[in-house]
Design an enzyme around this catalytic site. Sequence first.
Site, PDB file in Angstrom:
ATOM      1  N   ASP A   1       0.877  -1.056  -0.146  1.00  0.00           N
ATOM      2  CA  ASP A   1      -0.222   0.086   0.024  1.00  0.00           C
ATOM      3  C   ASP A   1       0.825   1.200  -0.134  1.00  0.00           C
ATOM      4  O   ASP A   1       2.042   1.212   0.303  1.00  0.00           O
ATOM      5  CB  ASP A   1      -0.943  -0.027   1.243  1.00  0.00           C
TER       6      ASP A   1
HETATM    7  N1  URA Z   1      -1.343  -6.080   4.022  1.00  0.00           N
HETATM    8  C1  URA Z   1      -1.774  -4.709   4.126  1.00  0.00           C
HETATM    9  O1  URA Z   1      -2.816  -4.407   4.560  1.00  0.00           O
HETATM   10  N2  URA Z   1      -1.129  -3.633   3.203  1.00  0.00           N
HETATM   11  C2  URA Z   1       0.203  -4.058   2.534  1.00  0.00           C
HETATM   12  O2  URA Z   1       0.487  -3.130   2.114  1.00  0.00           O
HETATM   13  C3  URA Z   1       0.458  -5.449   2.587  1.00  0.00           C
HETATM   14  C4  URA Z   1      -0.232  -6.282   3.401  1.00  0.00           C
END
Ligand code: URA
Length: 257
Positions: free
Chosen positions: A114
């Site tokens: 993310d």
């Molecule tokens: N899980 C999440 O919630 N975000 C990420 O970036 C990776 C795994």
Amino acid sequence: MGKIEEKVRLDRLLANSGYGSRSDVKALVRDGLVTVNGVPAGRTDIHINLSRDRIEVDGQPLKIAVHVYYMMNKPAGYVCSSKGGAHSTVFDLLEDADKGKRLGGELGIVGRLDLDTEGLLILTTDGELNHRLTSPKHRIPKTYFVKLENAVSEAGQKQYAEAVAAGVEIPPEDHEPGAVCRGGKLEWDSGNTCRLTIYEGLYHEVKRIFAALGNRVTFLKRISINHLSLDPALAPGSYRELTEQELSALTLTNHIL
Ligand code: URA
């Protein structure tokens, strides 16, 4: 390893294999340092048959780089996408010479993080490996360091760990359906910091797991994929090629779950 073209132009072959830019390799050829089957190449626009022709650069056999594998320490604030928009992308962190297409294809991101997530990101031209590492079918472990908004008591920590091991049910989010996560592993470092290992990589999986348990992730960093750990010496925003040993650690599949 995927399909590799049989015939490649000499300048592209050399530039793709790390012998410099098109003009650098032109100079190498002009200076007579590149031989094809023992004879100076003379020009850069000749086509090389990869399975038949023997190329030497400055007396050394050409090392053909079909694929490239980078480890990046992704900083927060960059999107895992090749297209820009409101935010910079992780590709903006690459040197221009490293962004280009290789003989094995375009550079792709292995398992997106993310915008606000940091840590271990692999970029590679090796589409087959990318698929193997990200497809839930292969159950490749990915470990995240997590900071939580609310500290959890010792009894609560045990409950969280048991729930994670059993598989947490996560509700739908954005356009993604709800799911029961495959069992993972949760290890606590303090009341509000832990390491979570998951085996799927569902959309926002880590944040959704802790939300379902009644908490909130305030910091998230991926620290390992399979047997490969993020190099602690790699500063946020930096990247480098994987060593052979690291590539083996990343690709080893007979892990003990
Ligand atoms: N899980 C999440 O919630 N975000 C990420 O970036 C990776 C795994």
